[in-house]
Structures are given as C-alpha cells and as structure tokens.
Design a protein around this motif. Structure first.
Motif, PDB file in Angstrom:
ATOM      1  N   UNK A  67       0.790  -1.216   0.000  1.00 21.24           N
ATOM      2  CA  UNK A  67       0.000   0.000   0.000  1.00 21.24           C
ATOM      3  C   UNK A  67       0.825   1.269   0.000  1.00 21.24           C
ATOM      4  N   UNK A  68       1.977   1.251   0.691  1.00 19.60           N
ATOM      5  CA  UNK A  68       2.812   2.460   0.747  1.00 19.60           C
ATOM      6  C   UNK A  68       3.287   2.834  -0.652  1.00 19.60           C
ATOM      7  N   UNK A  69       3.802   1.849  -1.397  1.00 16.01           N
ATOM      8  CA  UNK A  69       4.260   2.123  -2.752  1.00 16.01           C
ATOM      9  C   UNK A  69       3.102   2.558  -3.632  1.00 16.01           C
ATOM     10  N   UNK A  70       1.935   1.973  -3.417  1.00 17.74           N
ATOM     11  CA  UNK A  70       0.770   2.367  -4.199  1.00 17.74           C
ATOM     12  C   UNK A  70       0.376   3.809  -3.965  1.00 17.74           C
ATOM     13  N   UNK A  71       0.334   4.212  -2.701  1.00 18.68           N
ATOM     14  CA  UNK A  71       0.012   5.613  -2.394  1.00 18.68           C
ATOM     15  C   UNK A  71       1.067   6.554  -2.973  1.00 18.68           C
ATOM     16  N   UNK A  72       2.352   6.121  -2.927  1.00 21.67           N
ATOM     17  CA  UNK A  72       3.412   6.948  -3.475  1.00 21.67           C
ATOM     18  C   UNK A  72       3.245   7.128  -4.986  1.00 21.67           C
ATOM     19  N   UNK A  73       2.953   6.043  -5.699  1.00 24.32           N
ATOM     20  CA  UNK A  73       2.746   6.139  -7.144  1.00 24.32           C
ATOM     21  C   UNK A  73       1.559   7.036  -7.469  1.00 24.32           C
ATOM     22  N   UNK A  74       0.475   6.882  -6.726  1.00 23.97           N
ATOM     23  CA  UNK A  74      -0.693   7.742  -6.955  1.00 23.97           C
ATOM     24  C   UNK A  74      -0.344   9.205  -6.680  1.00 23.97           C
ATOM     25  N   UNK A  75       0.433   9.431  -5.631  1.00 23.43           N
ATOM     26  CA  UNK A  75       0.827  10.801  -5.310  1.00 23.43           C
ATOM     27  C   UNK A  75       1.700  11.409  -6.385  1.00 23.43           C
ATOM     28  N   UNK A  76       2.650  10.655  -6.891  1.00 23.08           N
ATOM     29  CA  UNK A  76       3.516  11.177  -7.944  1.00 23.08           C
ATOM     30  C   UNK A  76       2.726  11.455  -9.219  1.00 23.08           C
ATOM     31  N   UNK A  77       1.756  10.593  -9.531  1.00 20.62           N
ATOM     32  CA  UNK A  77       0.912  10.844 -10.702  1.00 20.62           C
ATOM     33  C   UNK A  77       0.085  12.107 -10.511  1.00 20.62           C
ATOM     34  N   UNK A  78      -0.433  12.308  -9.300  1.00 26.36           N
ATOM     35  CA  UNK A  78      -1.170  13.545  -9.018  1.00 26.36           C
ATOM     36  C   UNK A  78      -0.264  14.762  -9.178  1.00 26.36           C
TER      37      UNK A  78
END
Length: 511
Positions: free
Chosen positions: A18-29
C-alpha cells in the motif's frame, strides 16, 4: 502517468504494498498539477512506510505550496534514513537549496553525482551550489565536465561565465561565440547571449558586450506579454493602501518577542548593493543572513485572502490593507522566516529587494524591524538591471529587458521611496551605494547604528565572510569594495540617452 495511477490503485487495493501504491498515486497527481492531492497521498505513504525516497518527494511538494516548515521537518526525518537513489538525493539537495541552506544541500548533490555520474542535471546542481559557497575552482571543473559532454548546454555556459571575472588571457569567448551562434531562439540563445556579453565586458570590450545584450534582450522582450501598466498599477495600489495600513492597530509588540527576532530588511531596486550590505551585516558576529525570503509577500498574501494567481498584485495589496491584521502579518512573517534560520541566537537579515513594496506593512506589522533601502545612481541602476539576467520564469522581472521599461520602473520606485520617506519619517535608512564605496567604514557605522548593532571590525572584511551567496553578486561580494561599477553608464551614454531623458523629465536628477 495514467499507467502509474492504475498500478498504484491496484497496489493500494491489494493491500500488500500500500505504501508504494500511495506513493505512485501521489507522484501521478503531482505530475498532473494536483499538488494538494499528491501531498495527501505521499503523506499516507510515509505514514505506512517512511522510505527516504517518499520523504524527499514529500519535502519537494511542500515547498511548492510554501509549506517550508513542513519541508524542513521532512528533510530532517529523511536524514535519519537516507534514500539510496540519485534522484532522491538530488531532490533533497534542491529542497535544501530552496530553503536557503546551501551547506546542507551540498552533500546530497555530491551523493547524487556519485550515484549517477552521467546525469548532467545533477552535476549542474552540484556546480551551482559550489559556486554559491565560493568554491569556484570546483564549480568550474564540474561545469567543464558538462560542457565536454554537452557542448551546447546553455545553463552550464552561463554559470561558467559568471563564476569569476574573465581576463584576456583566460576566457571562453571563442567557444561562447560558436555556442551562441548555434543556439536556437529562446532560452538557450538568451543564456548564451548573456554569458557572451558578460565575458566581453570582463575583457574590456564594453561596447560590443552591450550591443550583444541589446540584441538578445530585444528578442526576448518581443516574446513577452509584458505591459508596464501592470507594474504601475501595483505601485499605485501600494500608495493608495497606506492610509488604511496606518490606521490599523500596531503589529507585533517588541515586548512579545525576543530581541534576536527583530529582522533587518534590506530593500531597494535590484543590482544596487543589497547583497553587499547583506554581507556587511552578516559579517557581524551577532547577525546571520537568511537570503532573499518570500516570507513577507506570502504573509501579506495570506492576510489578503485573495485567489489571484500572483503573490503580488494590486488586488492583494488593497485587500490586505483593508482587512489584514498587522499583528497576524508580523507573526506569520516571523514564523515563515524561522524555517530559514540556522542561528536562532542571532539577529537575521532578509535581503529580498522587492520588499520595498511592503515597507508600509513591515513598519506596522514589525515595529521592531530595521529597514535599510539601498540607493544607487539612477543611470547605473538602469544599466545594471539591463545587464543582469534575472529569473526568467518570474514575471516580476519582465521590465528588465528594455532600457525604457527599466527607466519607467525606476521612476515609480523612486516616487514610492519618496512616499515612504514622508509616511515613515526616520524609519527607513536610505543608504547610497556610492557613499558606501567612498567611505566604507563611516557608512557601515551608520548602517550598524540604524540596525541597533554595536560596531565590529569584521564588517570591514565582509569579503572574507564564508557564508553562501546565491544572487548574481556572488563573485563581486567576495572581493573588497571596488569602484569599477560607479558611473559605468557614461561608457554607453549615447545608447542610454532616451532612458536619461525619461528620468529627467520626471524630476530625477542625473549627475
């Protein structure tokens, strides 16, 4: 970015990473310009698993929304578990640099270059920081590596030209001419044109240097949508706002803060000696420089509550004057400035020249602040602004590519300072650059007395001060005071005659 978003969403849904997932979503945002959403996502990633990479990017995003305190705290946390990749270390260096802490930035740029020696962007950031810290030979060597691999790298050539005063025996003129001739119209041609003009000036070919500047500045000015009326409206708004500011309750009381929190604001037109005065003050053992802060403009913007896209505009000035609380502005300023201070037991200098727009707010919000305004010969000021390449991404310096635009801007500045002289009698020390050159000790004593500081002989040896300098004056202020820049405009009197006539028509005396 959409692929990264889909992958991140799948990771979050799966729960295993989940941490990596949130990070990827954040970078895309973040890449999509949704910075607030990005911060929330990456904060969540850090809460789950505090990787150094996550913290580096979170600190970067905090600076984009002016949350400098959160950025600094995030960097401190990242120092305890450093990321292993070059991009994250470069990012940490960039955030430290934005916060004005170039000493802390340097080891991260060193690490980034060590991890990715072929990345010229990382190497340029390393070289720029070395130049800010006065490590000129090392910066030179790093830039020559870039130029050796990328002969047309305009940023590298521009920084190389500015590292030191060139000589007939040591310069880059032949190489610069070739690079400039190959440069495409736009940023590369502008940067290489300024570099070439600077080196031509250094070796005594002043007329050719100015001709080059006239050409590249005219081409750049033609691409801008600059309207001098925009700046005139801001000057008018500042003067019109003063009665409301003057009627507002007093701001931060001196009794409410420690004496070391009393700021020293150095204001004035750019290129008039503000960095020199900053270095003189920072040489005092009881003073530190925090560089050119945006703290006061941001505090006024916050008080205004306007949704305009710019920090400084006529609507923001009017709104802050009508509804702003000087005490709140003062406390907000001090809180923002605190994130840039490294020696809290000392007084601090904020040398953002553009604070001359905010002198009225500063006088009411920070009654304990010392304000020093640099003045310089008007024609030398016009020429110096024309010869300096300011931040090209900032619309606040669009006036600087045309001699008459600069003259108009200076005329309004001169009128505003006369306005403050009447509205704030005795509050602002107007310090002449020429007086400082002619009588360094006497003028420095006046300066320190105005700031409430005892005399210290170290202030005469400002050029030996080891602190970082990130302004265009970095090379100059590492030399003892010199007279080279006084009356320089007379070497180009014919070209500058329209600007001189404009200023004289508005009552500004030209000696």
């Amino acid at each position: 970015h959409e692929a990264a978003r889909r992958l991140g969403a799948a990771m979050v849904a799966g729960g295993a990473d989940g941490a990596q997932g949130h990070f990827l979503l954040g970078m895309a945002d973040a890449e999509g310009g949704r910075i607030v959403d990005a911060i929330a996502r990456i904060e969540r990633a850090v809460a789950i698993e505090p990787h150094g990479e996550y913290r580096a990017q979170l600190a970067r995003l905090y600076t984009l929304v002016r949350r400098d305190g959160d950025a600094a705290a995030t960097l401190r946390a990242a120092e305890g578990a450093l990321p292993a990749d070059a991009l994250s270390r470069d990012t940490m260096g960039c955030v430290y640099a934005r916060l004005g802490d170039h000493e802390a930035a340097l080891p991260h740029f060193v690490a980034a270059v060590g991890l990715a020696p072929g990345n010229d962007r990382f190497r340029y950031n390393h070289a720029a920081t070395l130049s800010f810290l006065g490590r000129t030979d090392e910066a030179d060597a790093a830039l020559e590596v870039i130029v050796g691999r990328a002969p047309d790298d305009a940023r590298a050539h521009h920084l190389l030209a500015g590292l030191r005063r060139q000589t007939p025996a040591r310069n880059h003129l032949a190489r610069l001419r070739a690079v400039h001739d190959r440069a495409a119209p736009g940023a590369d041609r502008l940067l290489t044109g300024y570099a070439l003009a600077k080196e031509l000036e250094d070796v005594g070919r002043a007329e050719e240097a100015l001709e080059r500047l006239v050409a590249v500045n005219a081409a750049h000015r033609a691409r801008l949508s600059y309207d001098p009326a925009r700046d005139a409206a801001i000057f008018d708004a500042v003067e019109a706002a003063w009665p409301a500011i003057a009627r507002a309750p007093a701001g931060v009381a001196p009794a409410d803060i420690a004496p070391v929190q009393a700021p020293i604001l150095v204001i004035g037109m750019p290129r008039t000696g503000t960095t020199l005065v900053d270095r003189i003050l920072a040489s005092h053992p009881e003073v530190e420089s925090v560089g050119e802060l945006q703290a006061l403009p941001l505090a006024v913007k916050a008080a205004a509550g306007t949704r305009t896209r710019t920090v400084l505009d006529a609507d923001t000035i009017a709104a802050a004057a009508a509804g702003g609380d000087p005490a709140a502005i003062g406390h907000d300023y001090l809180e923002r400035a605190a994130h840039h201070r490294r020696h809290p037991a000392r007084r601090f200098v904020d040398k953002f020249p553009g604070n001359f727009f905010y002198a009225g707010f500063a006088a009411r919000a920070l009654p304990h602040a010392a304000i020093v305004c640099l003045r310089r010969d008007p024609m030398d000021t016009v020429l110096a602004n024309f010869r300096n390449l300011f931040a090209t991404g900032s619309r606040y310096y669009d006036y600087s590519y045309d001699l008459l635009d600069i003259a108009a801007y200076h005329a309004r500045f001169d009128r505003l300072i006369a306005f403050w002289r009447t509205a704030l009698p005795g509050r602002i020390l107007e310090l002449g650059y020429e007086a400082l050159v002619d009588d360094q000790e006497g003028t420095s004593r006046r300066l320190l007395a105005h700031c409430g500081l005892d005399w210290n002989d170290r202030c005469l040896d400002f050029h030996a001060h080891a602190g970082a300098v990130s302004t265009p004056s970095a090379a100059q202020v590492r030399r003892p005071i010199y007279r080279d820049s006084i009356a320089r405009w007379r070497n180009h009197a014919r070209l500058l005659d329209p600007a001189r006539a404009y200023l004289e028509a508005r009552g500004i005396v030209i000696d």
